[in-house]
Scaffold this motif. Structure first.
Motif, PDB file in Angstrom:
ATOM      1  N   SER A  91      58.058  49.318  51.047  1.00 49.64           N
ATOM      2  CA  SER A  91      57.407  48.472  49.861  1.00 49.64           C
ATOM      3  C   SER A  91      57.172  49.576  48.930  1.00 49.64           C
ATOM      4  N   THR A  92      57.414  49.405  47.479  1.00 47.45           N
ATOM      5  CA  THR A  92      57.079  50.195  46.424  1.00 47.45           C
ATOM      6  C   THR A  92      55.823  50.632  46.381  1.00 47.45           C
ATOM      7  N   ASN A  93      54.929  49.682  46.528  1.00 48.47           N
ATOM      8  CA  ASN A  93      53.431  50.080  46.432  1.00 48.47           C
ATOM      9  C   ASN A  93      53.078  51.203  47.543  1.00 48.47           C
ATOM     10  N   GLN A 114      63.114  45.248  49.521  1.00 49.24           N
ATOM     11  CA  GLN A 114      62.063  45.949  50.249  1.00 49.24           C
ATOM     12  C   GLN A 114      62.123  45.019  51.570  1.00 49.24           C
ATOM     13  N   GLY A 117      57.631  44.313  51.965  1.00 49.45           N
ATOM     14  CA  GLY A 117      57.075  43.918  50.847  1.00 49.45           C
ATOM     15  C   GLY A 117      55.710  43.253  51.126  1.00 49.45           C
ATOM     16  N   ARG A 118      54.840  43.960  50.410  1.00 50.02           N
ATOM     17  CA  ARG A 118      53.299  43.453  51.085  1.00 50.02           C
ATOM     18  C   ARG A 118      52.689  42.402  49.626  1.00 50.02           C
ATOM     19  N   GLY A 119      52.122  41.419  50.026  1.00 50.71           N
ATOM     20  CA  GLY A 119      51.547  40.436  48.889  1.00 50.71           C
ATOM     21  C   GLY A 119      50.035  40.569  49.165  1.00 50.71           C
ATOM     22  N   ARG A 120      49.190  39.504  48.441  1.00 45.58           N
ATOM     23  CA  ARG A 120      47.799  39.673  48.485  1.00 45.58           C
ATOM     24  C   ARG A 120      47.382  39.211  49.763  1.00 45.58           C
ATOM     25  N   PHE A 125      55.669  39.840  51.352  1.00 47.72           N
ATOM     26  CA  PHE A 125      56.463  39.345  50.352  1.00 47.72           C
ATOM     27  C   PHE A 125      58.147  39.528  50.441  1.00 47.72           C
ATOM     28  N   LEU A 135      58.687  46.238  42.013  1.00 45.32           N
ATOM     29  CA  LEU A 135      58.429  47.530  41.465  1.00 45.32           C
ATOM     30  C   LEU A 135      57.173  47.929  41.195  1.00 45.32           C
ATOM     31  N   SER A 136      56.670  48.943  41.465  1.00 45.04           N
ATOM     32  CA  SER A 136      55.266  49.453  41.451  1.00 45.04           C
ATOM     33  C   SER A 136      55.094  50.524  40.262  1.00 45.04           C
ATOM     34  N   LYS A 185      56.474  29.541  41.784  1.00 45.39           N
ATOM     35  CA  LYS A 185      55.945  30.937  41.537  1.00 45.39           C
ATOM     36  C   LYS A 185      57.114  31.889  41.348  1.00 45.39           C
ATOM     37  N   GLY A 188      54.797  37.729  41.926  1.00 42.30           N
ATOM     38  CA  GLY A 188      53.402  38.034  42.639  1.00 42.30           C
ATOM     39  C   GLY A 188      53.114  39.290  42.119  1.00 42.30           C
ATOM     40  N   ILE A 189      51.968  39.684  42.013  1.00 43.67           N
ATOM     41  CA  ILE A 189      51.252  40.934  41.513  1.00 43.67           C
ATOM     42  C   ILE A 189      50.178  41.376  42.493  1.00 43.67           C
ATOM     43  N   ILE A 209      54.749  44.536  41.324  1.00 39.55           N
ATOM     44  CA  ILE A 209      55.110  43.266  40.776  1.00 39.55           C
ATOM     45  C   ILE A 209      56.505  42.923  41.524  1.00 39.55           C
ATOM     46  N   GLY A 210      56.553  41.646  42.105  1.00 41.80           N
ATOM     47  CA  GLY A 210      57.898  40.980  42.523  1.00 41.80           C
ATOM     48  C   GLY A 210      58.374  40.020  41.769  1.00 41.80           C
TER      49      GLY A 210
HETATM   50  C1  BTN Z   1      51.527  38.315  45.930  1.00 40.43           C
HETATM   51  O1  BTN Z   1      51.474  37.291  45.361  1.00 40.43           O
HETATM   52  O2  BTN Z   1      50.899  38.006  46.973  1.00 40.43           O
HETATM   53  C2  BTN Z   1      51.389  39.714  45.562  1.00 40.43           C
HETATM   54  C3  BTN Z   1      53.097  40.065  45.558  1.00 40.43           C
HETATM   55  C4  BTN Z   1      53.319  41.482  45.164  1.00 40.43           C
HETATM   56  C5  BTN Z   1      54.548  41.886  45.658  1.00 40.43           C
HETATM   57  C6  BTN Z   1      55.043  43.229  44.843  1.00 40.43           C
HETATM   58  S1  BTN Z   1      56.907  43.586  45.164  1.00 40.43           S
HETATM   59  C7  BTN Z   1      56.602  45.208  44.677  1.00 40.43           C
HETATM   60  C8  BTN Z   1      55.495  45.477  45.137  1.00 40.43           C
HETATM   61  N1  BTN Z   1      55.619  46.211  46.454  1.00 40.43           N
HETATM   62  C9  BTN Z   1      54.983  45.536  47.412  1.00 40.43           C
HETATM   63  O3  BTN Z   1      54.991  45.846  48.713  1.00 40.43           O
HETATM   64  N2  BTN Z   1      54.188  44.292  46.899  1.00 40.43           N
HETATM   65  C10 BTN Z   1      54.345  44.291  45.440  1.00 40.43           C
END
Ligand code: BTN
Length: 333
Positions: A91-93, A114, A117-120, A125, A135-136, A185, A188-189, A209-210
């Motif tokens: 995950s970039t974050n 990723q 990848g993680r979302g809210r 993600f 990207l982060s 959608k 995602g941020i 952001i993805g």
């Molecule tokens: C969402 O809509 O829930 C937020 C999703 C955010 C995804 C981006 S992709 C780049 C960065 N790295 C992650 O693991 N998550 C964010």
């Protein structure tokens, strides 16, 4: 590194033939070093054609992500000037969280895919290779914690402008951080931060952001089909991911300057121009409860102002999410 310099030169002359001799002379390296760099780049997936006599050409329609390809379109002072591009990362974050203390303000990590990848709200993600950008950006902000929402607002605005410029259509924003087209959608941020215990101020923030550019081979999992949209679904041409990333970073830096200088008027007006659901009925979801309200505006802090039975109140995204009522451009999520 010779490889990066060769790629930079090929990106600058994308679609044109550049001779090995010219590359060697311009970069002050041997022709063998150029040839080795080309071989490595090809192995990494860059579509580089060659012709007899030693000329090389990066294919016009290459969509391989690279620092050289992104930097070519960057106009920023700091955001993205320190840049790492991975073909795959968890995950970039998460990566930036690990290295936040060592990396400079504005350092940006971009990945082609990723694995985690993680979302809210703890969601994952989906981030498959070759289909989107993930990207982060690391920020060492001088902002108090209460203003963290504004960073998300800045990223959402930057995404809308970057989409308009690279995909040639106008998306809309669903407060606070969903970028949509026809209810699908596109982005995602996820903004995360660390707070200094003693002062209560932010020690760093990471905005990730993805952006979904095109459908992966084999399609999305069934349950995501009605939710996810891709830029190329709504554009009449293909989107170059390097250009998309650079435009996003250019706009993000502009927005970041606005929020640092407390010019919330300009920032909010920009955000509001993409809020196509204003003055329409929405549903507010809080702790499992659902209520109706009319969305009226957002505040300088990025909070949503809604009206219920003639009474206005302000919502904070940390506690509440919203759904748009079914209508023209905005089907339900
Ligand atoms: C969402 O809509 O829930 C937020 C999703 C955010 C995804 C981006 S992709 C780049 C960065 N790295 C992650 O693991 N998550 C964010």
């Amino acid at each position: 590194m010779v490889k990066e310099k060769v790629l930079q030169a090929l990106e600058q002359h994308r679609g044109e033939l550049v001779s090995g001799g010219t590359l060697a002379r311009e970069l002050s390296v041997s022709r063998t070093a150029v040839w080795k760099a080309i071989t490595t780049l090809r192995n990494e997936g860059f579509p580089i054609e060659s012709v007899a006599g030693g000329g090389y050409c990066l294919s016009e329609d290459s969509d391989a992500l690279s620092a050289a390809g992104i930097t070519l379109h960057l106009t920023t002072d700091t955001i993205g000037r320190s840049l790492t591009v991975f073909s795959e990362i968890d995950s970039t974050n998460s990566y930036l969280k690990l290295y936040a203390a060592e990396l400079p303000h504005g350092h940006t990590v971009v990945a082609d895919s990723q694995t985690g990848g993680r979302g809210r709200r703890g969601r994952s993600f989906l981030s498959p290779s070759g289909t989107g950008v993930y990207l982060s950006i690391l920020l060492h902000p001088t902002l108090p914690l209460e203003q963290i929402n504004r960073i998300t607002i800045g990223a959402a605005i930057a995404a809308c402008h970057a989409i308009e410029e690279t995909a040639d259509f106008t998306p809309s924003l669903k407060w606070v951080n969903d970028v949509l087209k026809h209810g699908k959608k596109l982005c995602g941020i996820l903004t995360e931060a660390s707070v200094e215990a003693e002062t209560g101020s932010l020690s760093y923030a990471i905005v990730g952001i993805g952006i979904n550019v095109r459908t992966p081979d084999g399609g999305y999992p069934e349950e995501l089909n009605s939710i996810i949209g891709n830029l190329e679904d709504f554009s009449d041409h293909s989107v170059q991911r390097n250009v998309l990333v650079a435009h996003f970073l250019n706009h993000f830096e502009r927005c970041y300057h606005l929020l640092e200088s407390n010019d919330t008027g300009t920032l909010v007006a920009d955000y509001r121009s993409y809020m196509h659901f204003l003055n329409q009925e929405i549903r507010i979801i809080h702790d499992g409860f659902v209520e109706s309200a009319i969305a009226r505006d957002i505040t300088g802090e990025g909070y949503l102002i809604v009206e219920q039975n003639g009474v206005r109140r302000t919502l904070n995204s940390g506690e509440i999410s919203i759904r748009l009522e079914e209508q023209s451009d905005f089907p339900k999520e």
